[in-house]
Design a protein around this motif. Structure first.
Motif, PDB file in Angstrom:
ATOM      1  N   GLY A   1     -39.054 -43.908 -26.000  1.00  0.00           N
ATOM      2  CA  GLY A   1     -38.474 -42.572 -26.114  1.00  0.00           C
ATOM      3  C   GLY A   1     -37.460 -42.187 -25.067  1.00  0.00           C
ATOM      4  O   GLY A   1     -36.965 -41.062 -25.080  1.00  0.00           O
ATOM      5  N   GLN A   2     -37.124 -43.090 -24.138  1.00  0.00           N
ATOM      6  CA  GLN A   2     -36.124 -42.782 -23.117  1.00  0.00           C
ATOM      7  C   GLN A   2     -34.741 -43.114 -23.655  1.00  0.00           C
ATOM      8  O   GLN A   2     -34.281 -44.243 -23.579  1.00  0.00           O
ATOM      9  N   ASN A   3     -34.091 -42.110 -24.232  1.00  0.00           N
ATOM     10  CA  ASN A   3     -32.786 -42.298 -24.863  1.00  0.00           C
ATOM     11  C   ASN A   3     -31.855 -41.189 -24.394  1.00  0.00           C
ATOM     12  O   ASN A   3     -32.261 -40.020 -24.338  1.00  0.00           O
ATOM     13  N   PRO A   4     -30.601 -41.522 -24.038  1.00  0.00           N
ATOM     14  CA  PRO A   4     -29.690 -40.484 -23.535  1.00  0.00           C
ATOM     15  C   PRO A   4     -29.315 -39.437 -24.584  1.00  0.00           C
ATOM     16  O   PRO A   4     -28.804 -38.375 -24.229  1.00  0.00           O
ATOM     17  N   LEU A   5     -29.569 -39.727 -25.867  1.00  0.00           N
ATOM     18  CA  LEU A   5     -29.256 -38.765 -26.928  1.00  0.00           C
ATOM     19  C   LEU A   5     -30.442 -37.874 -27.268  1.00  0.00           C
ATOM     20  O   LEU A   5     -30.347 -37.028 -28.165  1.00  0.00           O
ATOM     21  N   ARG A   6     -31.545 -38.050 -26.555  1.00  0.00           N
ATOM     22  CA  ARG A   6     -32.732 -37.233 -26.802  1.00  0.00           C
ATOM     23  C   ARG A   6     -32.412 -35.759 -26.500  1.00  0.00           C
ATOM     24  O   ARG A   6     -31.742 -35.447 -25.523  1.00  0.00           O
ATOM     25  N   GLY A   7     -32.903 -34.877 -27.353  1.00  0.00           N
ATOM     26  CA  GLY A   7     -32.638 -33.458 -27.158  1.00  0.00           C
ATOM     27  C   GLY A   7     -31.669 -32.939 -28.201  1.00  0.00           C
ATOM     28  O   GLY A   7     -31.290 -33.647 -29.138  1.00  0.00           O
TER      29      GLY A   7
ATOM     30  N   GLU B   1     -22.502 -31.609 -32.321  1.00  0.00           N
ATOM     31  CA  GLU B   1     -21.648 -32.301 -33.283  1.00  0.00           C
ATOM     32  C   GLU B   1     -20.223 -32.500 -32.767  1.00  0.00           C
ATOM     33  O   GLU B   1     -19.482 -33.326 -33.290  1.00  0.00           O
ATOM     34  N   ARG B   2     -19.843 -31.761 -31.734  1.00  0.00           N
ATOM     35  CA  ARG B   2     -18.504 -31.941 -31.177  1.00  0.00           C
ATOM     36  C   ARG B   2     -18.370 -33.295 -30.488  1.00  0.00           C
ATOM     37  O   ARG B   2     -17.266 -33.808 -30.317  1.00  0.00           O
ATOM     38  N   PHE B   3     -19.486 -33.888 -30.113  1.00  0.00           N
ATOM     39  CA  PHE B   3     -19.462 -35.242 -29.555  1.00  0.00           C
ATOM     40  C   PHE B   3     -19.720 -36.287 -30.634  1.00  0.00           C
ATOM     41  O   PHE B   3     -19.058 -37.329 -30.670  1.00  0.00           O
ATOM     42  N   GLY B   4     -20.697 -36.049 -31.507  1.00  0.00           N
ATOM     43  CA  GLY B   4     -20.999 -37.051 -32.523  1.00  0.00           C
ATOM     44  C   GLY B   4     -22.176 -36.646 -33.381  1.00  0.00           C
ATOM     45  O   GLY B   4     -22.837 -35.636 -33.138  1.00  0.00           O
ATOM     46  N   HIS B   5     -22.437 -37.463 -34.403  1.00  0.00           N
ATOM     47  CA  HIS B   5     -23.511 -37.185 -35.345  1.00  0.00           C
ATOM     48  C   HIS B   5     -24.882 -37.417 -34.710  1.00  0.00           C
ATOM     49  O   HIS B   5     -25.025 -38.170 -33.753  1.00  0.00           O
ATOM     50  N   ARG B   6     -25.883 -36.802 -35.287  1.00  0.00           N
ATOM     51  CA  ARG B   6     -27.251 -36.879 -34.781  1.00  0.00           C
ATOM     52  C   ARG B   6     -27.784 -38.308 -34.718  1.00  0.00           C
ATOM     53  O   ARG B   6     -28.465 -38.693 -33.775  1.00  0.00           O
ATOM     54  N   PHE B   7     -27.470 -39.135 -35.750  1.00  0.00           N
ATOM     55  CA  PHE B   7     -28.046 -40.475 -35.850  1.00  0.00           C
ATOM     56  C   PHE B   7     -26.950 -41.545 -35.871  1.00  0.00           C
ATOM     57  O   PHE B   7     -26.618 -42.082 -36.925  1.00  0.00           O
ATOM     58  N   PRO B   8     -26.394 -41.885 -34.718  1.00  0.00           N
ATOM     59  CA  PRO B   8     -25.303 -42.879 -34.690  1.00  0.00           C
ATOM     60  C   PRO B   8     -25.826 -44.298 -34.928  1.00  0.00           C
ATOM     61  O   PRO B   8     -26.906 -44.670 -34.476  1.00  0.00           O
ATOM     62  N   ALA B   9     -25.043 -45.093 -35.647  1.00  0.00           N
ATOM     63  CA  ALA B   9     -25.380 -46.507 -35.867  1.00  0.00           C
ATOM     64  C   ALA B   9     -25.102 -47.302 -34.591  1.00  0.00           C
ATOM     65  O   ALA B   9     -24.181 -46.995 -33.839  1.00  0.00           O
TER      66      ALA B   9
ATOM     67  N   CYS C   1     -19.982 -40.832 -29.259  1.00  0.00           N
ATOM     68  CA  CYS C   1     -18.781 -39.985 -29.254  1.00  0.00           C
ATOM     69  C   CYS C   1     -17.518 -40.742 -29.673  1.00  0.00           C
ATOM     70  O   CYS C   1     -16.405 -40.282 -29.436  1.00  0.00           O
ATOM     71  N   GLY C   2     -17.707 -41.893 -30.321  1.00  0.00           N
ATOM     72  CA  GLY C   2     -16.583 -42.538 -30.993  1.00  0.00           C
ATOM     73  C   GLY C   2     -15.740 -43.485 -30.176  1.00  0.00           C
ATOM     74  O   GLY C   2     -14.656 -43.897 -30.631  1.00  0.00           O
ATOM     75  N   LEU C   3     -16.177 -43.881 -28.989  1.00  0.00           N
ATOM     76  CA  LEU C   3     -15.408 -44.820 -28.186  1.00  0.00           C
ATOM     77  C   LEU C   3     -15.629 -46.255 -28.666  1.00  0.00           C
ATOM     78  O   LEU C   3     -16.724 -46.622 -29.096  1.00  0.00           O
ATOM     79  N   ARG C   4     -14.576 -47.064 -28.579  1.00  0.00           N
ATOM     80  CA  ARG C   4     -14.749 -48.502 -28.734  1.00  0.00           C
ATOM     81  C   ARG C   4     -15.421 -49.022 -27.477  1.00  0.00           C
ATOM     82  O   ARG C   4     -15.119 -48.564 -26.368  1.00  0.00           O
ATOM     83  N   VAL C   5     -16.284 -50.008 -27.632  1.00  0.00           N
ATOM     84  CA  VAL C   5     -17.017 -50.543 -26.479  1.00  0.00           C
ATOM     85  C   VAL C   5     -16.890 -52.053 -26.424  1.00  0.00           C
ATOM     86  O   VAL C   5     -17.000 -52.743 -27.447  1.00  0.00           O
ATOM     87  N   PHE C   6     -16.641 -52.528 -25.226  1.00  0.00           N
ATOM     88  CA  PHE C   6     -16.658 -53.952 -24.934  1.00  0.00           C
ATOM     89  C   PHE C   6     -17.437 -54.122 -23.637  1.00  0.00           C
ATOM     90  O   PHE C   6     -17.339 -53.290 -22.729  1.00  0.00           O
ATOM     91  N   GLY C   7     -18.243 -55.179 -23.529  1.00  0.00           N
ATOM     92  CA  GLY C   7     -19.024 -55.346 -22.312  1.00  0.00           C
ATOM     93  C   GLY C   7     -19.264 -56.794 -21.958  1.00  0.00           C
ATOM     94  O   GLY C   7     -19.249 -57.672 -22.828  1.00  0.00           O
TER      95      GLY C   7
END
Length: 303
Positions: free
Chosen positions: A157-163, A167-175, A245-251
């Motif tokens: 349950g430790q998730n940064p989207l908890r709470g 919607e201005r950042f993103g949808h409730r359930f991001p893939a 929030c819609g950023l492309r990610v590379f790591g």
């Protein structure tokens, strides 16, 4: 209206309210008003990898303590500075030091800079970390492209989207099945070939644990059986928020030590080894990131 205030435990053990949309906006506007740079790519430097920020040209830097709402980095190898400028010809902002859950920060504070960067117009996030090698084929000094991750803290349950979700950042359930951009991974392989390195560029799954202790042998064996190739104590929360929030990610992970897998071994993992490995790989990493960033086109995202 911003996010409804939610409670989170601060570094001193007291309860504190989560940031609202307006808090993120205030920090973004403060930074935009204090620099003429307009970054396209944000880079988060892991332990011992902050030297990348020293290669930024036309650099303008801010200590985290100067920036409204910014947490403070407390870990050796994390300078605690935000650097704006150019890597090659790519406008960037580089975090010379990140924040960790084990420092006592709630995950919404660990990931605070990511949303600030998004509001500043950043469209791509590059995350780096120092990690232990679980894959027996990995050697110290290898670079592993992060193809996927396992969010162990998220299992409990430790998730940064908890709470509450804004919607201005993103949808409730991001893939998260496409968390790491495949086109950028292909570009990374091309960049690596240009460098002519003898060792192959690795690719694999990164698993995050809460830390700050290193893994037991039993834990390491379990993580390997779960399909993890490298293990660390960061990165995943930032990636989740970035994708939200819609950023492309590379790591990528720098393999700084081989994880102990047998009870006969007398070796022990230690943070000094991690920092030293980062120093030794610094030039290779700088060249790799510079070639890669030079090939990244704008994504055209807007918020």
């Amino acid at each position: 209206m911003g996010l409804r205030p939610a409670q989170g435990e601060g570094a001193d053990g007291t309860m504190e309210k989560e940031f609202t949309y307006e808090d993120y906006q205030h920090t973004a506007e403060w930074l935009l008003s204090h620099t003429k740079h307009r970054p396209q790519v944000a880079v988060i430097c892991g332990s011992g990898l902050g030297g990348l920020a020293d290669t930024v040209t036309q650099a303008q830097s801010f200590n985290y303590s100067e920036i409204p709402n910014f947490p403070q980095s407390t870990v050796p190898g994390h300078v605690g500075r935000l650097v704006f400028g150019y890597l090659k010809d790519c406008p960037c902002v580089v975090m010379q030091g990140r924040f960790h859950y084990y420092e006592g920060y709630p995950l919404w504070k660990v990931t605070f800079p990511v949303r600030v960067f998004r509001l500043m117009g950043v469209d791509t996030l590059l995350v780096t970390n120092a990690a232990g090698g679980l894959n027996p084929n990995f050697e110290v000094g290898d670079i592993m492209l992060i193809r996927d991750h396992i969010n162990m803290p998220g299992f409990c349950g430790q998730n940064p989207l908890r709470g509450p979700n804004d919607e201005r950042f993103g949808h409730r359930f991001p893939a998260m099945s496409d968390a790491y951009d495949r086109n950028l991974m292909q570009k990374a392989h091309s960049a690596w070939k240009q460098m002519g390195e003898q060792r192959e560029l690795q690719e694999g799954t990164y698993v995050m644990l809460g830390g700050p202790n290193f893994e037991t042998i039993a834990e390491s064996r379990l993580l390997r059986k779960l399909g993890a190739d490298a293990v660390g104590m960061s990165t995943v929360p930032e990636v989740i928020v970035a994708r939200h929030c819609g950023l492309r990610v590379f790591g990528f992970s720098l393999i700084t030590n081989k994880v102990i897998m047998n009870y006969e071994s007398l070796e022990k993992a230690n943070h000094e080894e991690v920092l030293e490995s980062g120093k030794q790989a610094a030039r290779k990493l700088e060249q790799f990131v510079s070639i890669l960033l030079a090939s990244i086109p704008p994504s055209g995202n807007a918020i």
